[in-house]
Design an enzyme around this catalytic site. Structure first.
Site, PDB file in Angstrom:
ATOM      1  N   LYS A 187      25.116  25.083   8.543  1.00 13.52           N
ATOM      2  CA  LYS A 187      25.652  23.258   8.575  1.00 13.52           C
ATOM      3  C   LYS A 187      26.883  23.335   9.116  1.00 13.52           C
ATOM      4  CE  LYS A 187      27.691  21.469   6.362  1.00 13.52           C
ATOM      5  NZ  LYS A 187      28.998  21.249   5.055  1.00 13.52           N
ATOM      6  N   ARG A 226      21.079  23.239  10.384  1.00 11.77           N
ATOM      7  CA  ARG A 226      20.867  21.582  10.244  1.00 11.77           C
ATOM      8  C   ARG A 226      22.288  20.852  11.091  1.00 11.77           C
ATOM      9  NH1 ARG A 226      22.677  22.179   3.860  1.00 11.77           N
ATOM     10  NH2 ARG A 226      23.983  20.212   4.162  1.00 11.77           N
ATOM     11  N   ALA A 261      31.143  45.860   3.813  1.00 12.54           N
ATOM     12  CA  ALA A 261      29.749  45.159   1.984  1.00 12.54           C
ATOM     13  C   ALA A 261      29.611  44.912   1.089  1.00 12.54           C
ATOM     14  CB  ALA A 261      28.641  46.273   2.340  1.00 12.54           C
ATOM     15  N   ASN A 307      -5.325  -6.200  19.189  1.00 11.91           N
ATOM     16  CA  ASN A 307      -4.173  -6.371  19.812  1.00 11.91           C
ATOM     17  C   ASN A 307      -3.104  -5.232  19.496  1.00 11.91           C
ATOM     18  OD1 ASN A 307      -1.684  -8.125  19.784  1.00 11.91           O
ATOM     19  ND2 ASN A 307      -2.510  -9.210  18.375  1.00 11.91           N
ATOM     20  N   GLY A 362       8.156  -3.567  12.678  1.00 12.52           N
ATOM     21  CA  GLY A 362       8.978  -2.968  11.290  1.00 12.52           C
ATOM     22  C   GLY A 362       8.412  -1.266  11.293  1.00 12.52           C
ATOM     23  N   ARG A 386       0.819  -0.918  -0.007  1.00 13.85           N
ATOM     24  CA  ARG A 386       0.019   0.151  -0.206  1.00 13.85           C
ATOM     25  C   ARG A 386       0.942   1.103  -0.360  1.00 13.85           C
ATOM     26  NH1 ARG A 386      -3.516  -0.716   4.951  1.00 13.85           N
ATOM     27  NH2 ARG A 386      -2.985  -2.585   5.196  1.00 13.85           N
ATOM     28  N   GLY A 415       2.238 -15.819   7.579  1.00 17.48           N
ATOM     29  CA  GLY A 415       2.170 -15.099   8.749  1.00 17.48           C
ATOM     30  C   GLY A 415       3.409 -14.912   9.895  1.00 17.48           C
ATOM     31  N   LYS A 454       9.496  -0.251   2.452  1.00 18.14           N
ATOM     32  CA  LYS A 454       8.730   0.660   2.684  1.00 18.14           C
ATOM     33  C   LYS A 454       9.732   0.876   4.040  1.00 18.14           C
ATOM     34  CE  LYS A 454       4.973  -1.348   5.809  1.00 18.14           C
ATOM     35  NZ  LYS A 454       3.602  -1.770   5.787  1.00 18.14           N
TER      36      LYS A 454
HETATM   37  C1  UD1 Z   1      -1.020  -9.293  13.553  1.00 16.89           C
HETATM   38  C2  UD1 Z   1      -2.201  -9.654  14.440  1.00 16.89           C
HETATM   39  C3  UD1 Z   1      -2.791  -8.880  15.097  1.00 16.89           C
HETATM   40  C4  UD1 Z   1      -2.913  -7.166  15.703  1.00 16.89           C
HETATM   41  C5  UD1 Z   1      -2.337  -6.329  14.727  1.00 16.89           C
HETATM   42  C6  UD1 Z   1      -1.681  -5.443  14.557  1.00 16.89           C
HETATM   43  C7  UD1 Z   1      -1.619 -11.761  14.076  1.00 16.89           C
HETATM   44  C8  UD1 Z   1      -2.308 -12.365  13.399  1.00 16.89           C
HETATM   45  N1  UD1 Z   1      -2.204 -10.300  13.705  1.00 16.89           N
HETATM   46  O1  UD1 Z   1      -2.354  -8.543  12.373  1.00 16.89           O
HETATM   47  O2  UD1 Z   1      -3.706  -9.802  15.984  1.00 16.89           O
HETATM   48  O3  UD1 Z   1      -4.413  -6.734  15.213  1.00 16.89           O
HETATM   49  O4  UD1 Z   1      -1.450  -7.172  13.784  1.00 16.89           O
HETATM   50  O5  UD1 Z   1      -1.464  -4.898  13.856  1.00 16.89           O
HETATM   51  O6  UD1 Z   1      -0.340 -11.788  14.110  1.00 16.89           O
HETATM   52  N2  UD1 Z   1       4.547 -10.177   8.862  1.00 16.89           N
HETATM   53  C9  UD1 Z   1       6.227 -10.737   8.237  1.00 16.89           C
HETATM   54  N3  UD1 Z   1       6.244 -11.716   7.632  1.00 16.89           N
HETATM   55  C10 UD1 Z   1       4.786 -12.884   8.206  1.00 16.89           C
HETATM   56  C11 UD1 Z   1       3.165 -11.649   8.558  1.00 16.89           C
HETATM   57  C12 UD1 Z   1       3.917 -10.099   8.564  1.00 16.89           C
HETATM   58  O7  UD1 Z   1       7.085 -10.419   8.652  1.00 16.89           O
HETATM   59  O8  UD1 Z   1       4.983 -13.660   6.862  1.00 16.89           O
HETATM   60  C13 UD1 Z   1       5.558  -8.377   9.768  1.00 16.89           C
HETATM   61  C14 UD1 Z   1       4.737  -7.700   8.962  1.00 16.89           C
HETATM   62  O9  UD1 Z   1       6.049  -7.028   7.687  1.00 16.89           O
HETATM   63  C15 UD1 Z   1       4.274  -6.632   9.575  1.00 16.89           C
HETATM   64  C16 UD1 Z   1       3.777  -7.367  10.879  1.00 16.89           C
HETATM   65  O10 UD1 Z   1       4.440  -8.379  10.924  1.00 16.89           O
HETATM   66  O11 UD1 Z   1       5.488  -5.489  10.166  1.00 16.89           O
HETATM   67  C17 UD1 Z   1       2.398  -7.694  11.186  1.00 16.89           C
HETATM   68  O12 UD1 Z   1       1.954  -8.146   9.651  1.00 16.89           O
HETATM   69  P1  UD1 Z   1       0.323  -7.743   9.649  1.00 16.89           P
HETATM   70  O13 UD1 Z   1       0.499  -8.440   8.158  1.00 16.89           O
HETATM   71  O14 UD1 Z   1       0.484  -6.560   9.557  1.00 16.89           O
HETATM   72  O15 UD1 Z   1      -0.540  -8.488  10.463  1.00 16.89           O
HETATM   73  P2  UD1 Z   1      -2.371  -8.451  10.629  1.00 16.89           P
HETATM   74  O16 UD1 Z   1      -2.188  -9.628  10.011  1.00 16.89           O
HETATM   75  O17 UD1 Z   1      -2.571  -7.048   9.940  1.00 16.89           O
END
Ligand code: UD1
Ligand code: MG
Length: 426
Positions: free
Chosen positions: A324, A306, A396, A176, A108, A22, A84, A29
């Site tokens: 600077k 700066r 000047a 969460n 991150g 996005r 996930g 990002k």
């Molecule tokens: C997750 C939580 C949700 C919470 C929300 C807060 C889970 C299943 N759900 O949701 O409860 O309310 O965050 O923002 O954990 N990432 C990886 N690898 C992956 C998937 C994600 O590194 O395979 C990282 C993403 O880059 C991000 C973070 O984990 O920084 C969260 O991932 P995202 O997909 O935003 O989480 P949600 O599914 O929205």
């Protein structure tokens, strides 16, 4: 890491493998910046400031860019397929195995969490002997977030994702944040049990909470007071929002310490800036990281101070002034349309309107030294390296290429000649 006088091993895992589609970017990002600092660097600094013994970053998409920013200040594990949040943490297994202590999970792209909030989370987790302590928040509009399921007694039972929630669960306003403090051993045990049997077919880290509860392991939560702390960056609008939140937070800190800021919406003070009491900052002023400004100064409007600047007390830095790597002594005036780079100005000096240091020859930067009680006339070019002694004066319009000793005047400009104009023939 020392918490409440107790020593505990703490490892922080930064989740940084996501795609960030996005954001509509060709870069990762996570290397986009709030002020002059990358999102992921801010998160690594939070992990450091809380006292983590070890930091592991889970990288995937455009991992080299994240690694370029963080260098060897953290360790890396790779997540090639985004299966996930639970799967992401599993990639860090080798750093968790055999260790006793706490594992903090950070994202991150959640870069303005306060160190104190994270310390409170870890401290509560240790004090209450919780195997998982969640950072949660109350949202009027909780859409999109995982919901916190509590029993009648208020104990946390599970987290249900928006996509798996029933209509009643969707009404829950406690969400969460995705930031947790886990017991390392029990996190590993629970991770082994999570299955992708949900609507998204992902390994949910959030399932760990339910699994721990089923095993009779105590879990708990800290509800964040300031909801802006857990905001994440998914698109450019959120990047702007977080920059604004951080700006107001930093400006408020300076005002609390006795700095007058005329318009906090239009004052851009980066991280780690020191400003003395009774200094007034006029609008559209930018002050970059690491700058020091003394007491009772007047800065701006439209000043750009700066990196590497150190400004004394009772100094005036006026409009359209760029500084600077410049030191300015007490009571010196740098009032308008001035550029000083790689420069040292003494005390009680006056730099005329339009003065610039010519500090760069195309290859190297050179230094300009200006003494105490000097008077630099308007529109002077100081071709560095050059030194102007104490009590010196520059006429000047001069282009100064040679040093001026103390108590001397330098003048370096064409002598004016006046020629009689021809009268128009009638
Ligand atoms: C997750 C939580 C949700 C919470 C929300 C807060 C889970 C299943 N759900 O949701 O409860 O309310 O965050 O923002 O954990 N990432 C990886 N690898 C992956 C998937 C994600 O590194 O395979 C990282 C993403 O880059 C991000 C973070 O984990 O920084 C969260 O991932 P995202 O997909 O935003 O989480 P949600 O599914 O929205
Ligand atoms: Mg997701």
């Amino acid at each position: 890491m020392k918490i409440d006088d107790k020593e505990s091993y703490v490892i922080t895992i930064i989740m940084a493998a996501g795609k960030g589609s996005r954001m509509k970017t060709q870069k990762s990002k996570l290397v986009h910046k709030i002020y002059d600092k990358e999102l992921v660097k801010r998160v690594a600094e939070i992990a450091k400031s809380v006292g983590s013994d070890e930091i592991v970053t889970v990288v995937g998409h455009l991992r080299e860019q994240v690694q370029d920013v963080l260098g060897d200040s953290v360790k890396y594990v790779y997540q090639d397929e985004l299966l996930g949040t639970g799967h992401a943490v599993m990639q860090a297994k080798k750093y968790l195995e055999g260790k006793k202590g706490k594992a903090i999970i950070l994202y991150g792209d959640v870069p303005i969490l306060r160190t104190q909030t994270l310390k409170n989370l870890v401290s509560k987790s240790i004090k209450n002997k919780e195997y998982a302590t969640l950072l949660t928040a109350i949202y009027e509009n909780p859409t999109g977030y995982g919901r916190i399921i509590r029993d009648e007694g208020g104990n946390i039972k599970a987290i249900v994702e928006e996509k798996d929630a029933d209509p009643l669960q969707k009404k829950i306003k406690e969400i969460n944040s995705g930031i947790y403090c886990f017991d390392i051993e029990e996190l590993l045990n629970s991770l082994d049990e999570i299955k992708p049997d949900n609507s998204q077919g992902e390994y949910y880290l959030t399932d760990v909470i339910r699994i721990m509860n089923e095993r009779g392991l105590k879990t708990g939560a800290v509800i964040v007071e300031d909801n802006t702390e857990i905001l994440g960056v998914n698109d450019r609008a959120q990047l702007e929002l977080l920059t604004r939140v951080l700006r107001m937070r930093i400006n408020a800190e300076h005002m609390k310490k006795g700095v007058t800021i005329e318009d906090a919406n239009a004052t851009y003070i980066y991280d780690d800036v020191n400003i003395g009491v009774d200094t007034v900052i006029h609008p559209n002023t930018t002050i970059k990281s690491g700058v020091t400004i003394g007491d009772n100064c007047e800065i701006g409007p439209n000043a750009y101070i700066r990196e590497g600047c150190k400004i004394g007390n009772n100094v005036k830095v006026g409009n359209f002034v760029e500084l600077k790597k410049t030191k300015v002594g007490d009571r010196t005036k740098v009032p308008h349309f001035i550029y000083l780079g790689d420069c040292e100005v003494g005390e009680d000096s006056n730099i005329g309107c339009g003065t610039i240091t010519c500090n760069y020859d195309g290859k190297h930067k050179h230094k300009t030294v200006i003494g105490n009680r000097t008077f630099i006339g308007s529109n002077v070019n100081l071709v560095a390296p050059v030194t102007i002694g104490d009590d010196a004066l520059i006429a000047a319009g001069s282009t100064i290429t040679d040093d001026i000793p103390s108590d001397f005047m330098g003048i370096a400009r064409e002598r004016q000649i006046n020629k009689k104009r021809k009268k128009k023939e009638e």
